[in-house]
Design an enzyme around this catalytic site. Structure first.
Site, PDB file in Angstrom:
ATOM      1  N   CYS A   1     -46.399  13.332  23.825  1.00  0.00           N
ATOM      2  CA  CYS A   1     -46.054  14.682  24.871  1.00  0.00           C
ATOM      3  C   CYS A   1     -46.827  15.755  24.173  1.00  0.00           C
ATOM      4  O   CYS A   1     -46.594  16.466  22.896  1.00  0.00           O
ATOM      5  CB  CYS A   1     -44.431  15.086  24.989  1.00  0.00           C
TER       6      CYS A   1
ATOM      7  N   ASP B   1     -26.876  -6.584  -2.353  1.00  0.00           N
ATOM      8  CA  ASP B   1     -27.694  -5.725  -1.807  1.00  0.00           C
ATOM      9  C   ASP B   1     -27.030  -4.318  -1.824  1.00  0.00           C
ATOM     10  O   ASP B   1     -26.545  -3.715  -1.029  1.00  0.00           O
ATOM     11  CB  ASP B   1     -27.855  -6.281  -0.308  1.00  0.00           C
TER      12      ASP B   1
ATOM     13  N   ASP C   1       0.818   4.286  -2.509  1.00  0.00           N
ATOM     14  CA  ASP C   1       0.510   5.895  -2.248  1.00  0.00           C
ATOM     15  C   ASP C   1       1.599   6.582  -2.877  1.00  0.00           C
ATOM     16  O   ASP C   1       1.562   7.789  -3.318  1.00  0.00           O
ATOM     17  CB  ASP C   1       0.323   5.889  -0.677  1.00  0.00           C
TER      18      ASP C   1
ATOM     19  N   LYS D   1     -34.717 -14.722  -2.489  1.00  0.00           N
ATOM     20  CA  LYS D   1     -34.442 -14.104  -1.525  1.00  0.00           C
ATOM     21  C   LYS D   1     -34.300 -14.902  -0.266  1.00  0.00           C
ATOM     22  O   LYS D   1     -35.149 -15.712   0.258  1.00  0.00           O
ATOM     23  CB  LYS D   1     -35.737 -13.138  -1.261  1.00  0.00           C
TER      24      LYS D   1
ATOM     25  N   ARG E   1     -30.388   3.656 -11.863  1.00  0.00           N
ATOM     26  CA  ARG E   1     -31.555   2.974 -12.212  1.00  0.00           C
ATOM     27  C   ARG E   1     -32.818   3.807 -12.436  1.00  0.00           C
ATOM     28  O   ARG E   1     -33.420   3.859 -13.253  1.00  0.00           O
ATOM     29  CB  ARG E   1     -32.036   1.874 -11.395  1.00  0.00           C
TER      30      ARG E   1
ATOM     31  N   SER F   1     -36.184  -5.186 -13.341  1.00  0.00           N
ATOM     32  CA  SER F   1     -35.884  -5.453 -12.029  1.00  0.00           C
ATOM     33  C   SER F   1     -36.124  -6.858 -12.386  1.00  0.00           C
ATOM     34  O   SER F   1     -36.486  -7.688 -13.424  1.00  0.00           O
ATOM     35  CB  SER F   1     -36.722  -4.877 -11.126  1.00  0.00           C
ATOM     36  N   LEU F   2     -35.979  -7.780 -11.227  1.00  0.00           N
ATOM     37  CA  LEU F   2     -36.244  -9.326 -11.203  1.00  0.00           C
ATOM     38  C   LEU F   2     -37.258  -9.754 -10.534  1.00  0.00           C
ATOM     39  O   LEU F   2     -37.628  -8.991  -9.487  1.00  0.00           O
ATOM     40  CB  LEU F   2     -35.044  -9.970 -10.461  1.00  0.00           C
TER      41      LEU F   2
ATOM     42  N   GLU G   1     -23.830  -3.476  -9.623  1.00  0.00           N
ATOM     43  CA  GLU G   1     -24.466  -3.059  -8.367  1.00  0.00           C
ATOM     44  C   GLU G   1     -23.358  -2.180  -7.596  1.00  0.00           C
ATOM     45  O   GLU G   1     -22.031  -2.726  -7.579  1.00  0.00           O
ATOM     46  CB  GLU G   1     -24.770  -4.341  -7.381  1.00  0.00           C
TER      47      GLU G   1
ATOM     48  N   LYS H   1     -26.847 -12.283  -5.075  1.00  0.00           N
ATOM     49  CA  LYS H   1     -27.654 -10.887  -5.270  1.00  0.00           C
ATOM     50  C   LYS H   1     -27.065  -9.837  -4.233  1.00  0.00           C
ATOM     51  O   LYS H   1     -27.317  -9.875  -3.192  1.00  0.00           O
ATOM     52  CB  LYS H   1     -29.137 -11.420  -5.108  1.00  0.00           C
TER      53      LYS H   1
ATOM     54  N   CYS I   1     -39.028  17.232  28.535  1.00  0.00           N
ATOM     55  CA  CYS I   1     -39.586  18.179  29.225  1.00  0.00           C
ATOM     56  C   CYS I   1     -40.295  18.047  30.252  1.00  0.00           C
ATOM     57  O   CYS I   1     -40.765  18.780  31.098  1.00  0.00           O
ATOM     58  CB  CYS I   1     -40.207  19.230  28.154  1.00  0.00           C
TER      59      CYS I   1
ATOM     60  N   ASP J   1       0.954  -1.149   0.038  1.00  0.00           N
ATOM     61  CA  ASP J   1       0.101  -0.008  -0.268  1.00  0.00           C
ATOM     62  C   ASP J   1       0.831   1.317  -0.080  1.00  0.00           C
ATOM     63  O   ASP J   1       0.668   2.180  -0.611  1.00  0.00           O
ATOM     64  CB  ASP J   1      -0.943  -0.050   1.222  1.00  0.00           C
TER      65      ASP J   1
ATOM     66  N   CYS K   1     -41.143  21.520  24.010  1.00  0.00           N
ATOM     67  CA  CYS K   1     -40.470  20.497  24.023  1.00  0.00           C
ATOM     68  C   CYS K   1     -39.396  20.532  23.038  1.00  0.00           C
ATOM     69  O   CYS K   1     -39.595  20.497  21.855  1.00  0.00           O
ATOM     70  CB  CYS K   1     -41.393  19.295  24.027  1.00  0.00           C
TER      71      CYS K   1
ATOM     72  N   GLU L   1     -25.685 -16.704  -9.317  1.00  0.00           N
ATOM     73  CA  GLU L   1     -24.573 -15.554  -8.903  1.00  0.00           C
ATOM     74  C   GLU L   1     -25.461 -15.114  -7.473  1.00  0.00           C
ATOM     75  O   GLU L   1     -26.593 -15.364  -7.050  1.00  0.00           O
ATOM     76  CB  GLU L   1     -24.948 -14.403  -9.805  1.00  0.00           C
TER      77      GLU L   1
ATOM     78  N   LYS M   1     -29.912 -17.022 -13.677  1.00  0.00           N
ATOM     79  CA  LYS M   1     -30.170 -16.559 -14.855  1.00  0.00           C
ATOM     80  C   LYS M   1     -30.142 -17.737 -15.893  1.00  0.00           C
ATOM     81  O   LYS M   1     -28.990 -18.609 -15.615  1.00  0.00           O
ATOM     82  CB  LYS M   1     -29.340 -15.660 -15.203  1.00  0.00           C
TER      83      LYS M   1
END
Ligand code: IVH
Length: 695
Positions: free
Chosen positions: A423, A117, A38, A311, A136, A83-84, A172, A115, A408, A34, A429, A113, A287
């Site tokens: 309240c 999120d 850098d 899902k 999208r 969408s699916l 994604e 999915k 309060c 790294d 308040c 595959e 798919k």
């Protein structure tokens, strides 16, 4: 260094850094440390600073984020982003396979595959250069967020090898757990609201106006779909392997499966192993592999027939209840929140869970120190599902709901027929006052953005505002020099670090605030009405009220009967409007806002479409739609003469249900016998007057 030497070195460095990026982020095989990376980057940054005209348009330095983005232009997708369809068990997948086998006679291969999120993104490359990244949106058009996407190291800015002239890749954008936990820890420290999950955090981050902040938050990307007029491969799997060669980050966790058993094995494996992934997945995508077979299967209005999502069920975990906080919302509603012994669940550490209201606590029979089961569904805040009674200690005390406001001290009250406690000290308040002002300045209300990010709190804490009308009396001298806690990245260090410091309101900040207050005088009446924060009055009802009544005085003087005569306004909303305007203090505030120059009237809106096919219909929309955004479908309903209602009642003519319609809404519609139609039926109705008159 001469200009020619600089040009040579800049090209060399850009290429070397690109190669290292590819090795690190796509191949996961870094070949330098790294620190050395850098060093190369710093050398390139320095050279580009000295010779700005030589910086390449695809320079890896763009990943640190460039200038602020004022707004994200809307861009139409060349190919719609579908969408699916979802499935939740083996039988639904078997049905999916059977449907395919009805059309396709020869054997079918599937690719399974992960999915991811996150947030879907479309990346367009022309001559190998990333020219556009678009969200999208409503599937037809989305927001162009290229500058933010360029900060993601796994998104190639320039393709490698033998790439096509034109290419669109779909994928994604995700926020890995590491980044998510770091950002939420920072926000927690600063008392800012936390991101509920990685998906929300990713969605918020790709829409930030400051690409430097996007860069700092370290998003990631996986690509899973190649779009071209003629894809030069016969299978999806081959196309993704080629995309990997061109520099895209393609998940190694893909498998070609030939039958339901193989698919199920893949699902079961990942349902267990997903806990070890450094990012969230919410299911598996299955798919059809062959492009020719996909062509034969085609698509429906919402989704392709050649793919389905499976899902996962929400993950659950047990932990201990430590204490309960009682939070006060802007309408005074008290929400109990459980503080839990921190526990790892679905990729994040859970410390808190909502307890909804007093009834919920009673139903759970919750005691302090109880061992509780917590679940995190697709939805934001974790929920307590049950209490393990066997593990309860004999001497543990039950959780009692409070009787006085924790902020309060006012005695709490309950409204008839409601479970929530309030309240009633709305004007005295602090969280209610701040909450109302924060709502007033919010984007969909007065959109006074320069007052966001905790500034309202600072101004309130300094006793300069007590209601939103006070905002318009603020002066330069009052605001100048106020102090606020802020985080920033210390770029001067070789390893940039987030630092917290106190900053005072400077000339620019103060002028921005004062200017945006002046500008807010142009905000149309419907939004001003929404901004007032009347209980039960959301954006849609405010629009209807403004349109029907024309000005604020008509609303102030309207009787309950006049209000309920307006379609979609029921007795509860009407009563809430009356309660608000019957309070002299609100009238006083409105009078001051009038003096400040805000819009309190509007012309009655002419309907924007000649086709009034939905005239007289009250419609509730619920869920997610393939062809529309939520606001888009509501606008269309209004344009066609219909009324949008937020909740289902006997007055509702029908519900338009997208994907993921809320189960409560579904139950209510079924109980009341209100017809539920899907998006395709809705499209049929609005395009076909004969059917609609029967609905
Ligand atoms: S394919 C035509 N593959 O899930 C459909 N989508 O509910 C193209 N997603 O909008 C999408 N992982 O944002 C596909 N491996 C994957 C995915 C994936 C996540 C998301 C995507 C899509 C949503 C569908």
């Amino acid at each position: 260094m001469t200009i020619d030497e600089a040009r040579k070195r800049i090209t060399e460095l850009s290429e070397t850094i690109d190669n290292h990026n590819y090795k690190y982020y796509v191949l996961a095989q870094p070949s330098i440390s790294d620190y050395d990376f850098d060093m190369l980057m710093n050398e390139l940054i320095a050279l580009e600073k000295e010779f700005p005209e030589l910086a390449l348009p695809t320079s890896p330095t763009q990943r640190v984020g460039g200038d602020l983005t004022k707004e994200f232009p809307t861009v139409k997708h060349r190919y719609p982003m579908l969408s699916l369809a979802n499935s939740y068990n083996r039988d639904e997948i078997i049905d999916f396979i059977k449907r395919i086998e009805k059309t396709i006679e020869e054997p079918v291969e599937f690719v399974c595959e992960l999915k991811f999120d996150g947030v879907s993104i479309s990346l367009t490359y022309e001559k190998g250069i990333l020219v556009r990244a678009v969200t999208r949106g409503d599937g037809t058009q989305g927001d162009e967020v290229t500058n933010n996407i360029k900060t993601i190291h796994s998104v190639p800015l320039k393709l490698r090898g033998n790439y096509p002239e034109f290419l669109e890749m779909r994928g994604e954008v995700i926020m890995p757990h590491d980044s998510f936990n770091k950002i939420n820890a920072e926000r927690d420290e600063l008392g800012m609201s936390l991101f509920a999950n990685c998906r929300n955090a990713a969605a918020g981050t790709i829409k930030l106006q400051d690409p430097k902040e996007t860069a700092r938050r370290r998003l990631d990307n996986f690509c899973y779909y190649m779009m071209m007029d003629n894809v030069p491969y016969s299978t999806h799997y081959q196309s993704l392997m080629a995309a990997k060669e061109w520099g895209f980050n393609i998940s190694p966790h893909m498998k070609v499966c030939r039958n339901i058993d193989e698919i199920e094995d893949f699902i079961n494996y990942w349902d267990e192993k997903r806990r070890n992934l450094p990012f969230d997945i919410d299911g598996i995508v299955i798919k059809v592999n062959s492009f020719a077979q996909r062509e034969q299967l085609g698509i429906t209005a919402k989704s392709p027939r050649w793919a389905i999502a499976y899902k996962f069920k929400a993950e659950q975990v047990s932990t201990k209840l430590l204490s309960v906080d009682f939070q006060v919302g802007r309408h005074g509603t008290i929400t109990p929140v459980a503080n839990l012994e921190p526990v790892f669940l679905a990729g994040t550490t859970v410390k808190r869970a909502t307890l909804n209201n007093a009834d919920f606590i009673r139903q759970l029979d919750l005691h302090y120190d109880d061992i509780v089961k917590v679940e995190k569904g697709g939805e934001i805040i974790p929920k307590i599902i049950e209490v393990d009674l066997e593990k309860r200690k004999n001497d543990s005390k039950p959780v009692e709901f409070i009787t006085k406001c924790p902020e309060c001290g006012t005695v709490l009250t309950q409204k008839e027929g409601e479970t929530a406690w309030y309240c009633p000290n709305s004007m005295g308040c602090p969280p209610q006052i701040k909450g109302r002002i924060e709502h007033f300045i919010s984007r969909k209300a007065m959109n006074i953005e320069s007052l966001g990010e905790g500034k309202v709190e600072v101004i309130f804490d300094n006793h300069l505002i007590n209601n939103y009308a006070d905002l318009y009396d603020l002066t330069y001298d009052q605001l100048y020099g106020l102090e606020k806690v802020e985080t920033f990245v210390d770029e001067s260090s070789l390893f940039p670090e987030t630092v917290t410091r106190k900053v005072s309101f400077k000339e620019k900040t103060v002028n921005n605030i004062l200017n945006s207050l002046i500008k807010s005088r142009e905000v149309p009446f419907a939004r001003v009405l929404y901004a007032l924060g009347i209980r039960e009055i959301g954006e849609t009802t405010a629009k209807i009220l403004a349109n029907e009544m024309g000005n604020i005085d008509n609303i102030i003087n309207a009787s309950l009967e006049e209000l309920t005569a307006i379609n979609t306004i029921g007795p509860t909303i009407a009563q809430s409007i009356r309660d608000f305007f019957d309070d002299e203090r609100n009238i006083h505030i409105i009078n001051r806002l009038k003096v400040a120059g805000l819009q309190f009237s509007q012309e009655k809106k002419a309907t924007s479409s000649e086709n009034q096919i939905l005239a007289g219909k009250t419609i509730v929309v619920s869920g997610v739609f393939a062809n529309f955004s939520r606001d888009g479908i509501k606008q269309l309903i209004e344009d066609l003469g219909g009324k949008n209602a937020s909740s289902i009642s006997s007055k509702t003519d029908f519900v338009v249900a997208g994907e993921k319609m809320g189960p409560e809404k579904k139950k209510k519609a079924e109980t009341l016998g209100v017809k539920i139609i899907d998006e395709t039926e809705f499209l049929n109705i609005i395009n076909n007057p004969v059917i609609s008159s029967e609905t």
